[in-house]
Design a protein around this motif. Structure first.
Motif, PDB file in Angstrom:
ATOM      1  N   ASN A  61       0.820  -1.203   0.000  1.00  0.00           N
ATOM      2  CA  ASN A  61       0.000   0.000   0.000  1.00  0.00           C
ATOM      3  C   ASN A  61       0.861   1.264   0.000  1.00  0.00           C
ATOM      4  O   ASN A  61       0.522   2.238  -0.667  1.00  0.00           O
ATOM      5  N   ALA A  62       1.984   1.263   0.713  1.00  0.00           N
ATOM      6  CA  ALA A  62       2.876   2.425   0.685  1.00  0.00           C
ATOM      7  C   ALA A  62       3.454   2.616  -0.720  1.00  0.00           C
ATOM      8  O   ALA A  62       3.525   3.742  -1.223  1.00  0.00           O
ATOM      9  N   LEU A  63       3.844   1.513  -1.370  1.00  0.00           N
ATOM     10  CA  LEU A  63       4.330   1.599  -2.755  1.00  0.00           C
ATOM     11  C   LEU A  63       3.276   2.209  -3.669  1.00  0.00           C
ATOM     12  O   LEU A  63       3.573   3.071  -4.504  1.00  0.00           O
ATOM     13  N   THR A  64       2.035   1.775  -3.504  1.00  0.00           N
ATOM     14  CA  THR A  64       0.953   2.257  -4.368  1.00  0.00           C
ATOM     15  C   THR A  64       0.665   3.735  -4.119  1.00  0.00           C
ATOM     16  O   THR A  64       0.454   4.495  -5.066  1.00  0.00           O
ATOM     17  N   PHE A  65       0.671   4.158  -2.864  1.00  0.00           N
ATOM     18  CA  PHE A  65       0.465   5.577  -2.577  1.00  0.00           C
ATOM     19  C   PHE A  65       1.601   6.415  -3.167  1.00  0.00           C
ATOM     20  O   PHE A  65       1.355   7.468  -3.760  1.00  0.00           O
ATOM     21  N   ALA A  66       2.839   5.969  -3.007  1.00  0.00           N
ATOM     22  CA  ALA A  66       3.963   6.723  -3.569  1.00  0.00           C
ATOM     23  C   ALA A  66       3.821   6.837  -5.088  1.00  0.00           C
ATOM     24  O   ALA A  66       3.946   7.923  -5.659  1.00  0.00           O
ATOM     25  N   GLY A  67       3.535   5.704  -5.746  1.00  0.00           N
ATOM     26  CA  GLY A  67       3.346   5.737  -7.195  1.00  0.00           C
ATOM     27  C   GLY A  67       2.184   6.618  -7.602  1.00  0.00           C
ATOM     28  O   GLY A  67       2.259   7.370  -8.575  1.00  0.00           O
ATOM     29  N   GLY A  68       1.088   6.548  -6.843  1.00  0.00           N
ATOM     30  CA  GLY A  68      -0.072   7.381  -7.133  1.00  0.00           C
ATOM     31  C   GLY A  68       0.197   8.862  -6.979  1.00  0.00           C
ATOM     32  O   GLY A  68      -0.441   9.686  -7.627  1.00  0.00           O
TER      33      GLY A  68
END
Length: 145
Positions: A61-68
């Motif tokens: 989820n942290a990876l996805t937020f950063a990418g987003g």
């Protein structure tokens, strides 16, 4: 509080599983994100450590937020890998992700997951993943900030 962090809190609150594990977004800026999970008994495995699935969720989820933060809010994880380094125990789990490369529709990000006991942090996992803009998302929807 920045607008991106406020939006991140709204997105996280709309994720039933994130609510279930008690995740909180504690930092969210262009290219970075930090999630925190307070450790509760239901997040443990049989040996008294935080379950690997919780660490994996925190990294993903942290990876996805950063990418987003660089691609826009309509993103999904297309792949990621995690390495567990040490068993996690403590009061909370903190996952910090950073974008390391951005293309037009993808962002490659890395994440460090720490266990924290009253401010004493131990690196317990690292992850890297590719975050992809969802097909069909308009350019207007793809821009944050």
């Amino acid at each position: 509080m920045n607008d991106l962090l406020e939006m991140g809190k709204q997105i996280l609150a709309a994720q039933p599983f994130s609510v279930h594990v008690g995740a909180e977004i504690t930092a969210f800026n262009q290219g970075t994100a930090e999630l925190t999970i307070s450790v509760a008994p239901q997040l443990m495995q049989q040996h008294g450590f935080v379950h690997g699935g919780v660490l994996s969720y925190a990294a993903d989820n942290a990876l996805t937020f950063a990418g987003g933060s660089v691609l826009g809010p309509n993103v999904l994880t297309s792949e990621y890998k995690i390495n567990y380094l040490k068993p996690a125990k403590g009061d909370k789990i903190i996952s910090r992700a950073t974008v390391i490369h951005t293309g037009r529709t993808q962002a490659v990000c890395r994440c460090e997951v720490f266990s924290d006991t009253r401010g004493d942090r131990v690196l317990c996992a690292v992850a890297q993943g590719t975050i992809t803009a969802m097909a069909g998302a308009s350019e207007k929807q793809q821009k944050i900030g």
